[in-house]
Design an enzyme around this catalytic site. Structure first.
Site, mmCIF file in Angstrom:
data_model
loop_
_atom_site.group_PDB
_atom_site.id
_atom_site.type_symbol
_atom_site.label_atom_id
_atom_site.label_comp_id
_atom_site.label_asym_id
_atom_site.label_seq_id
_atom_site.Cartn_x
_atom_site.Cartn_y
_atom_site.Cartn_z
ATOM 1 N N PRO A 2 41.825 -23.920 44.279
ATOM 2 C CA PRO A 2 43.126 -24.716 43.451
ATOM 3 C C PRO A 2 42.588 -26.186 42.970
ATOM 4 O O PRO A 2 41.544 -26.722 43.839
ATOM 5 C CB PRO A 2 43.962 -25.106 44.830
ATOM 6 C CG PRO A 2 43.751 -23.837 45.577
ATOM 7 C CD PRO A 2 42.333 -23.656 45.770
ATOM 8 N N GLU A 3 43.142 -26.400 42.012
ATOM 9 C CA GLU A 3 43.023 -27.723 41.251
ATOM 10 C C GLU A 3 43.881 -28.737 41.300
ATOM 11 O O GLU A 3 45.167 -28.095 41.877
ATOM 12 C CB GLU A 3 42.524 -27.187 39.734
ATOM 13 C CG GLU A 3 41.244 -26.492 39.719
ATOM 14 C CD GLU A 3 40.721 -26.180 38.417
ATOM 15 O OE1 GLU A 3 41.007 -26.948 37.249
ATOM 16 O OE2 GLU A 3 40.358 -25.189 37.884
ATOM 17 N N HIS A 92 45.502 -13.906 57.799
ATOM 18 C CA HIS A 92 44.042 -14.802 58.054
ATOM 19 C C HIS A 92 44.717 -16.298 58.606
ATOM 20 O O HIS A 92 44.369 -17.541 58.065
ATOM 21 C CB HIS A 92 43.228 -14.987 57.025
ATOM 22 C CG HIS A 92 42.792 -13.592 56.274
ATOM 23 N ND1 HIS A 92 41.589 -13.231 57.063
ATOM 24 C CD2 HIS A 92 43.241 -12.867 55.445
ATOM 25 C CE1 HIS A 92 41.590 -12.029 56.407
ATOM 26 N NE2 HIS A 92 42.551 -11.701 55.572
ATOM 27 N N ARG A 111 38.881 -16.864 53.293
ATOM 28 C CA ARG A 111 37.122 -17.148 53.119
ATOM 29 C C ARG A 111 36.782 -18.341 54.089
ATOM 30 O O ARG A 111 35.891 -18.470 54.189
ATOM 31 C CB ARG A 111 36.916 -17.204 51.664
ATOM 32 C CG ARG A 111 37.072 -15.961 50.749
ATOM 33 C CD ARG A 111 36.517 -16.198 49.397
ATOM 34 N NE ARG A 111 35.225 -16.143 49.365
ATOM 35 C CZ ARG A 111 34.449 -16.248 48.526
ATOM 36 N NH1 ARG A 111 34.776 -16.291 47.144
ATOM 37 N NH2 ARG A 111 32.970 -16.299 48.481
#
Length: 271
Positions: A2-3, A92, A111
């Site tokens: 994400p930016e 997750h 991740r």
């Protein structure tokens, strides 16, 4: 990853939902997500604290706890979601903060490259001071670029992504901003003329503002604080469009690798 637009979208959602909420309980499911602290130490620092506000600095979500700050960096696949207690759990789940009024703030990360940590006032000031200029702030001007860019021979696309110079601009929006500015991403920063730097400033601000309006770009993982996808992907002009026709000149969008990252551009428009 994400930016700025994706993080800003989440922050605006959380700033509407969280202020005034008290953190009643802290559950750390994945200890490796907590930076520079044990799960117990992290929980002790934030349990019982009231969330006074939610802001953004660079790509970090910053929650003001009244002296201390809780920071969240989403890494590549992190999501920060507000849910009602008892709603279906994310697959997750990494950290759960139980709030008052029957709500939870859940961080999950496939991740697990994201991180959560706390900073006291002095540490926060140090952290903040080491980051670059905010591209949507009044400090990000053509004049600032004209002073900063000539100091570096780094390619301008790589230069824009350096968080010690300009924060929040990642791979997607650097490519898109330079396309709007009609500047070749391979150009050394110190080779750019004042009018080109002015176009880059405008291109960065325009693409970031437009992406926030459309609630960010989703390819695979990004979701806002309600779990919804962003809608800006359909408006991308060059990013991830290798071999496709440029919508401006009819040429072909190309991809190169810079600093281990893919750069997309139109050689005809950006020369």
């Amino acid at each position: 990853m994400p930016e700025l637009p994706e993080v800003e979208t989440i922050v605006r959602d959380l700033a509407r939902l969280l202020p005034g909420s008290t953190i009643k309980k802290v559950e750390v499911v994945r200890p490796d997500l907590i930076e520079d602290d044990t799960p117990e130490g992290f929980a002790k620092k934030i349990k019982g604290k009231k969330i006074r506000g939610v802001t953004r600095r660079a790509k970090n979500i910053v929650m003001d706890l009244g002296g201390d700050r809780l920071l969240v960096n989403l890494g590549m696949t992190g999501r920060l979601l507000v849910a009602r207690a008892g709603e279906e759990e994310p697959t997750h789940l990494g950290v759960r903060l139980t709030l008052d009024k029957g709500r939870e703030l859940r961080y999950h990360d496939v991740r697990r490259f994201g991180r959560l940590w706390t900073l006291a006032d002095d540490a926060w000031r140090t952290f903040d001071g080491e980051l670059g200029v905010e591209p949507l702030s009044d400090n990000f001007t053509a004049e600032w670029l004209q002073q900063a860019a000539p100091r570096s021979r780094v390619a301008v696309k790589t230069w824009l992504m350096d968080q010690a110079r300009v924060v929040g601009v990642g791979n997607i929006y650097a490519s898109e901003a330079l396309f709007r500015a009609k500047v070749d991403p391979r150009r050394p920063a110190n080779s750019l003329a004042p009018d080109e730097l002015a176009r880059i400033r405008d291109g960065v601000r325009q693409v970031l503002a437009e992406a926030i309006e459309f609630r960010g770009t989703t390819f695979l993982d990004y979701r806002d604080a309600s779990g919804q996808e962003g809608a800006f992907a359909a408006r991308l002009k060059v990013y991830d469009r290798e071999g496709q026709t440029c919508g401006v000149c009819g040429g072909t969008v190309e991809r190169i690798v810079q600093g281990g990252r893919s750069t997309f551009f139109c050689p005809a428009c950006q020369h």
